[in-house]
Write an enzyme that holds these catalytic residues in place. Sequence first.
Site, PDB file in Angstrom:
ATOM      1  N   GLU A   1       0.885  -1.171   0.000  1.00  0.00           N
ATOM      2  CA  GLU A   1       0.000   0.000   0.000  1.00  0.00           C
ATOM      3  C   GLU A   1       0.918   1.215   0.000  1.00  0.00           C
ATOM      4  O   GLU A   1       1.538   1.530   1.013  1.00  0.00           O
ATOM      5  CB  GLU A   1      -0.908  -0.068   1.233  1.00  0.00           C
ATOM      6  CG  GLU A   1      -2.169   0.742   1.070  1.00  0.00           C
ATOM      7  CD  GLU A   1      -2.001   2.157   1.542  1.00  0.00           C
ATOM      8  OE1 GLU A   1      -1.608   3.008   0.704  1.00  0.00           O
ATOM      9  OE2 GLU A   1      -2.245   2.415   2.720  1.00  0.00           O
TER      10      GLU A   1
ATOM     11  N   GLU B   1       3.378  13.703  -4.214  1.00  0.00           N
ATOM     12  CA  GLU B   1       2.634  13.648  -2.952  1.00  0.00           C
ATOM     13  C   GLU B   1       3.195  14.699  -1.975  1.00  0.00           C
ATOM     14  O   GLU B   1       4.355  14.620  -1.580  1.00  0.00           O
ATOM     15  CB  GLU B   1       2.777  12.238  -2.371  1.00  0.00           C
ATOM     16  CG  GLU B   1       1.754  11.899  -1.333  1.00  0.00           C
ATOM     17  CD  GLU B   1       1.838  10.428  -0.900  1.00  0.00           C
ATOM     18  OE1 GLU B   1       2.936   9.835  -0.949  1.00  0.00           O
ATOM     19  OE2 GLU B   1       0.796   9.890  -0.484  1.00  0.00           O
TER      20      GLU B   1
ATOM     21  N   CYS C   1      -2.046   8.950   3.043  1.00  0.00           N
ATOM     22  CA  CYS C   1      -1.830   8.514   1.656  1.00  0.00           C
ATOM     23  C   CYS C   1      -3.062   8.729   0.785  1.00  0.00           C
ATOM     24  O   CYS C   1      -2.938   8.909  -0.421  1.00  0.00           O
ATOM     25  CB  CYS C   1      -1.354   7.072   1.608  1.00  0.00           C
ATOM     26  SG  CYS C   1      -2.430   5.967   2.506  1.00  0.00           S
TER      27      CYS C   1
END
Length: 476
Positions: free
Chosen positions: A246, A380, A280
């Site tokens: 993940e 990100e 995330c």
Amino acid sequence: MGQLYIDGKFKDASDGQVFEVLNPYTLKVIENQSSASEDDVESAIEGAINAFDTYKKTTAYERADLLRKLLSLMTFGEEEIAKIMTEEQGKPFAEALGEVRYAASYVRWYAEEAIRVKGDLLAPSMTDSKMEVTKVPVGPVGIITPWNFPLAMFVRKVAPALAAGCTVVVKPAEETPLTAVKFFQWIHEAGFPKGVCQLITGDAKMIGKKMLESIGIRKISFTGSTGVGQYLMEQSGATLKKLSLELGGHAPFIVFDDADIEAAVEGAIASKFRNCGQVCVATNRVYVQEAVYDEFLSKMKLSLSKMKVGDGFNNVDLGPMINEAGFEKVQDHVSGAVECGAKVYYGGEGYRAESGQGGFLYEPTLLIDVDHSMKVMTEETFGPVLPVMKFKEESEVIEHANNTPFGLAAYYYTNNLGRANRVSEGLDYGMIGLNTGRISAAQAPFGGVKMSGFGREGGSYGIEEYLVTKYVMINY
Ligand code: ADP
């Protein structure tokens, strides 16, 4: 001092090494945590391998009972562990409490799911025969997790693994080991047999290498950065481990002109500013259709102006960033965007906490006039920055949304049914929030596509990750 948990016992590192755990708001040391030696890691892996032989033979009802005991300890101790979490991770106390309840919901779900794992009897092609298919635990599992959700990230893995009959070696992040130590006290109290759950903390590279090299560790479940995920995948080839990864995301948040704008503002805030944007599945970029662009911006600005930043124990909306590197990344994304023509519509400042040598705070920030040449629109950010871009057409915005190597979460707001179906089909993401900024739940599959990884956590999908299919051809 925070200790390791190996073979049913809390222990210092065999060579006495420790590392410091800091409060990210004050930057003061909270406690020392044991830093596992190579011998400790080997014992933990060995212990999990040995325990697997007997744990895999327990009944699903026994495993469900153990998980239920764990659940009641978690529920009873929720404030205590939430306090540890706010101290070592910085998130507002209310959010920490929410995380404990969220983590507990996985333990409850998998206590119930353990007894529903079942197999098949297939129609045989000969008389006097049977074709039996069962689901069996994959084996001892290495679990590696990050600091942003110090409890939930590993509980989402540990609960289905234990329900399935796997044993686990857990390595939480260096920044937040104390939450894990508390959780393992409950593992101990709940009565899991020795070796079933091991906790090791310390040198990530060394621990990771030992897990990867061990033929006995049959699966790695990892949440963290894409780079480390790629490394784990490459290195697990030698022992052909099953993997769940993940990894990072870059969530788009789309507001169409037929949407409820107030709801969209509320949803964007929920998905962006929780845990100071260090999530995330956090929204990373917002696209607003031109007719509602001004309205969205003014409503968003008003909401941001009410948010408080500071010590997680002080009833704030945003706590400190985890560390200086995280803070500098946010600064770099904002200043880089401004240099390329973006405007700060709200916020844009970071500063040190007032208390002495305090840690790093960053205001909720709204950027406009952004484009896709800016890092904030492509990498990100992992911080409280919301870049907002205007768009005209549905097809154009789907193209923008998908134009990223990542594919974890996406959000959009519309009240048009046809559009809703088209957009859900068009978005290349593992998870989508339609008219909501909150998507994660124990019964739902959490996970990504593309460079955001593979494997799912949650629900019946999540336990499959810890099971393998076994077939017996019977002739009688
Ligand atoms: P983040 O940037 O969120 O800290 P990382 O991927 O660096 O993400 O960290 C996530 C987890 O992976 C942490 O527990 C960290 O200690 C661990 N980790 C980092 N590097 C390695 C490695 N080489 N091998 C195994 N685990 C690692």
